[in-house]
Design an enzyme around this catalytic site. Sequence first.
Site, PDB file in Angstrom:
ATOM      1  N   TYR A   1       0.870  -1.173   0.000  1.00  0.00           N
ATOM      2  CA  TYR A   1       0.000   0.000   0.000  1.00  0.00           C
ATOM      3  C   TYR A   1       0.910   1.228   0.000  1.00  0.00           C
ATOM      4  O   TYR A   1       1.438   1.639   1.033  1.00  0.00           O
ATOM      5  CB  TYR A   1      -0.924  -0.030   1.212  1.00  0.00           C
ATOM      6  CG  TYR A   1      -1.839   1.173   1.330  1.00  0.00           C
ATOM      7  CD1 TYR A   1      -2.418   1.745   0.203  1.00  0.00           C
ATOM      8  CD2 TYR A   1      -2.118   1.741   2.575  1.00  0.00           C
ATOM      9  CE1 TYR A   1      -3.246   2.844   0.305  1.00  0.00           C
ATOM     10  CE2 TYR A   1      -2.958   2.840   2.692  1.00  0.00           C
ATOM     11  CZ  TYR A   1      -3.514   3.387   1.550  1.00  0.00           C
ATOM     12  OH  TYR A   1      -4.332   4.488   1.649  1.00  0.00           O
TER      13      TYR A   1
ATOM     14  N   ASP B   1      -2.364  -1.249  -4.044  1.00  0.00           N
ATOM     15  CA  ASP B   1      -2.699   0.132  -4.366  1.00  0.00           C
ATOM     16  C   ASP B   1      -1.388   0.903  -4.401  1.00  0.00           C
ATOM     17  O   ASP B   1      -0.847   1.270  -3.357  1.00  0.00           O
ATOM     18  CB  ASP B   1      -3.649   0.689  -3.304  1.00  0.00           C
ATOM     19  CG  ASP B   1      -3.974   2.157  -3.508  1.00  0.00           C
ATOM     20  OD1 ASP B   1      -3.473   2.753  -4.485  1.00  0.00           O
ATOM     21  OD2 ASP B   1      -4.719   2.711  -2.684  1.00  0.00           O
TER      22      ASP B   1
END
Length: 257
Positions: free
Chosen positions: A105, A144
């Site tokens: 992330y 992400d």
Amino acid sequence: MKFISWNVNGLRAVLKKDFLPIFQNFDADFVCLQETKMQAGQVELDLPGYQQYFNYAERKGYSGTAIFAREAPLNVTYGLGIPEHDQEGRVITLEYPNFYLLTCYTPNSQGELKRLPYRLEWDQAFRDYVSKLAQQKSVIFCGDLNVAHEEIDLKNPQNNHHNAGFSDEERQSFSRLMAAGFVDTFRHFYPDQTDIYSWWSYRFHARDRNAGWRIDYFMTTPDLNDQLTDAKILTDVVGSDHCPIELDTTDLMKKVD
């Protein structure tokens, strides 16, 4: 083999939005999550047949990652091994005989790019980390990554050149990551595909209008190219402001000759 990556924008929240039936429907070998936003002990998940690995941010209700794996790994590593980058629970690495799998992330540069300098430091540290792993065996990392690389990766590029996730600096950093020897698997299969995204703002009915960004990725080392069979963006799956993405491969657990 099937790999899933999903920024759930709060695991406790998405559990109230049919996460478990969705998870079962994935029928995946690995499910990698980002932005779990939880601490140890806040959730007990009943996932028969899966090993569960969590990396929690020190700050409560923030960041965090997880991997659910059918096959137990040889080794598990949390973070990058750099204290200044390892306080937000952003990386988990599972080692298998033939490959490494990471969930990541990436930090958001935030409004007015106020966190961009830190973001670029993170990018370099992460690039160095996965490059060292790639010297040992194949690498798959997903998550992400908080950047739309090219103009076809977001609906309105002309209005976003100085915004977080589409700044010149972030896009150039992603280009350096690819140049270091990593393949954007979606573009490997669909180099010219437009109008398919993995994140939509909750504002202005963006998802209804498909005014989105493709900022979630499966990246692999080029030695795996012949073993990739498809890459998908599962836009029909709801529950978060991101949708899951999928990577399909041959059986990477088979012994390498």
